[in-house]
Enzyme design. Sequence first.
Site, short mmCIF file in Angstrom:
data_model
loop_
_atom_site.label_atom_id
_atom_site.label_comp_id
_atom_site.label_asym_id
_atom_site.label_seq_id
_atom_site.Cartn_x
_atom_site.Cartn_y
_atom_site.Cartn_z
N LYS A 1 0.88 -1.17 0.00
CA LYS A 1 0.00 0.00 0.00
C LYS A 1 0.92 1.22 0.00
CE LYS A 1 -1.92 2.98 1.96
NZ LYS A 1 -1.72 4.40 1.57
N GLU B 1 8.76 1.19 11.21
CA GLU B 1 9.92 2.07 11.06
C GLU B 1 9.37 3.48 11.01
OE1 GLU B 1 12.31 4.39 9.79
OE2 GLU B 1 12.85 3.24 8.00
N CYS C 1 13.92 9.58 6.97
CA CYS C 1 13.74 9.40 8.41
C CYS C 1 15.07 9.43 9.15
CB CYS C 1 12.98 8.11 8.70
SG CYS C 1 13.67 6.69 7.87
N GLU D 1 10.21 16.04 14.47
CA GLU D 1 10.74 15.70 13.14
C GLU D 1 10.37 16.81 12.16
OE1 GLU D 1 11.20 11.70 10.56
OE2 GLU D 1 9.15 12.14 11.15
O1 TXE Z 1 2.63 9.81 6.98
P1 TXE Z 1 1.65 8.71 7.47
P2 TXE Z 1 2.36 11.19 6.22
C1 TXE Z 1 6.75 11.81 8.79
C2 TXE Z 1 6.99 13.27 8.42
C3 TXE Z 1 5.64 13.72 7.96
C4 TXE Z 1 4.71 12.87 8.77
C5 TXE Z 1 3.36 12.63 8.12
O2 TXE Z 1 7.38 13.98 9.56
O3 TXE Z 1 5.40 15.06 8.23
O4 TXE Z 1 5.37 11.65 8.93
O5 TXE Z 1 3.51 12.08 6.84
C6 TXE Z 1 -0.80 5.22 5.42
N1 TXE Z 1 -3.77 2.82 8.83
N2 TXE Z 1 7.20 10.89 7.80
O6 TXE Z 1 1.05 11.79 6.57
O7 TXE Z 1 0.32 9.23 7.81
C7 TXE Z 1 -0.67 6.32 4.43
O8 TXE Z 1 -1.68 6.22 3.44
C8 TXE Z 1 -2.91 2.31 7.93
C9 TXE Z 1 8.26 10.03 8.23
O9 TXE Z 1 2.57 10.93 4.82
O10 TXE Z 1 2.39 7.97 8.51
C10 TXE Z 1 0.74 6.09 3.91
O11 TXE Z 1 0.76 5.05 2.96
N3 TXE Z 1 -2.20 3.08 7.08
C11 TXE Z 1 8.37 8.85 7.39
C12 TXE Z 1 1.49 5.65 5.16
O12 TXE Z 1 0.48 5.19 6.06
C13 TXE Z 1 -2.36 4.41 7.15
C14 TXE Z 1 8.18 9.04 5.93
C15 TXE Z 1 2.32 6.73 5.83
O13 TXE Z 1 1.46 7.80 6.17
C16 TXE Z 1 -3.25 5.00 8.08
C17 TXE Z 1 7.08 9.93 5.65
C18 TXE Z 1 -3.96 4.15 8.95
N4 TXE Z 1 -4.81 4.63 9.88
C19 TXE Z 1 6.66 10.84 6.58
N5 TXE Z 1 -3.19 6.34 7.93
C20 TXE Z 1 9.56 7.96 7.67
N6 TXE Z 1 9.69 7.47 8.89
O14 TXE Z 1 10.33 7.63 6.79
C21 TXE Z 1 -2.30 6.59 6.93
N7 TXE Z 1 -1.81 5.42 6.46
#
Ligand code: TXE
Length: 515
Positions: A184, A256, A290, A387
């Site tokens: 996904k 992660e 990250c 972050e």
């Molecule tokens: O991440 P999300 P977002 C951090 C960065 C950013 C923040 C938010 O600081 O500002 O995270 O980013 C899916 N059940 N990172 O909103 O929400 C969603 O569709 C299952 C750090 O993009 O964590 C996507 O595929 N899945 C990070 C994935 O989760 C769900 C990299 C990540 O989304 C869901 C990116 C749910 N309830 C952003 N809700 C790193 N650690 O590398 C959303 N998703």
Amino acid sequence: MGTVATTKEPSLASSDLTGAATSDGGTLLVRAPRTGEVLGEVPDLDATQVAELVARARAAQPAWAGLAVDARAEVLDRYRRLLWRRRGEVLRYLQAESGKPYEDALRELGLLLDWAHHWSRVAGPLLADEPLRTRGLMAVGRRSVRTFEPHGVVGVIGPWSFPVMLSIGDALPALMAGNTVVCKPSEVTPLATAMAAELFVAAGGPADVLLVATGGGRTGEALIDHVDAVHFTGSVATGRAVAARAGQRLIPCALELGGKDPMIVLADADLERAARGAVNYGLANGGQICMAVERVYVEREVYERFVDLVVQQVRSLRVGPSGGPGTVDVTGMIHPPQVDIVDAHVRDAVERGARALTGGRRGPVAAGYEPTVLVDVDHSMRCMREETFGPVIPIMAVRDADEAVGRANDSEYGLTASVWTDDPARGKAVARQLEAGTVTVNDAMMHSALPELPMGGWKTSGLGGRGGAEAMRWACRQRIVQVLRTTGHPDLGWLPYRPRSSRTLERLFGLLYGR
Ligand code: TXE
């Protein structure tokens, strides 16, 4: 589309644009954040459609697991070679929807290829039955072995920062273990993942072994409701929700999550190289990693010189829209709303007394932020605690290594950290005091390019993760098979209890453990 549950093929309207998504309920429009132009569309899958997709993956799983590991490795090798031959298309999707510089996209693809190469080679030995040594009284006459079996269907939920590496890349060990996988990808960047999954079938991979469920958070939730294990990369908040949902079903869940990774520069470090390191690891991929360097602590005696070197470096970077090889260093943000978070952190810092020596504002491209060096920062500021996930390098002077360690550990995160010094022994000693899953001396982040190494965060940075034998083991259920030779086995301690055998048992315990 065969492997991607799309009603229409993801299309790419333009080659130099970047992606962000909106949904009309049934379809996700993938847009360029810099221009808003529609790059393509994919379905926004609902719970029923996700269930159907997982059912397809489940039906395909026994035959895939029934192949010899070498046969699965052969499929992966063919897939890797096809990804390389068709790299132009993959990079085009990747660059277009993420807006990354060419080199950041190329490195991401390179890592995916390297991981494919790695997992196809190590799977055989890692999945082989493992004899376990046992000792003690109860071990007499017994042979124990650990066997590894796939979970069934594994779900991989990925973020927008590395669309193919953190979706398809994390699917690879699970696939090699005999699972089928439903990825996904982020709703912001689903096109490259969809394209890369298509190539799995084009390379001769069996149908329904690697599938892609496009959609947003509710698609991710539905996936957790149907798969047998879930691997998630993303924010801490969503990671918590994923873990809670996986907990309801008691399925394994690897997380992660975010980082606020510190870099410690000691006075004896090669300052010029350390400054280049701060710039590279702070600003590569626009800081949207990250494990990016998110805060720097420098011993006071070299602080000013270090800051000058960093500022010089940052000023020499080319900032602009994504282009061809060697044309640009930093582009816009992959997900436009992230610009607001970056700007809020910088404004908060400046309001509390920090100075931006470069950047400090949006631009110069739309949905972008100027590479920013912040000084006079302290731990009351968001840029030192939360972050930022953008092109910002806050640098703080510290008295000595002890203060640097204390500051570095003063964080809810614990993903990675780095120590820069001319004295490897001292570097290692400082490294051992840092609360992080990985610490590098005189480099940062690159351990993640070595799939032989396990990688996982401490504190809120996650649970488990990727890499190392652990990644393959995580993708498996383990079974202990114990075989007993019955001839002449005393079966000590069995019912019914008799005084004589109890006394023998007591004597044996005394002989073995009483001295
Ligand atoms: O991440 P999300 P977002 C951090 C960065 C950013 C923040 C938010 O600081 O500002 O995270 O980013 C899916 N059940 N990172 O909103 O929400 C969603 O569709 C299952 C750090 O993009 O964590 C996507 O595929 N899945 C990070 C994935 O989760 C769900 C990299 C990540 O989304 C869901 C990116 C749910 N309830 C952003 N809700 C790193 N650690 O590398 C959303 N998703």
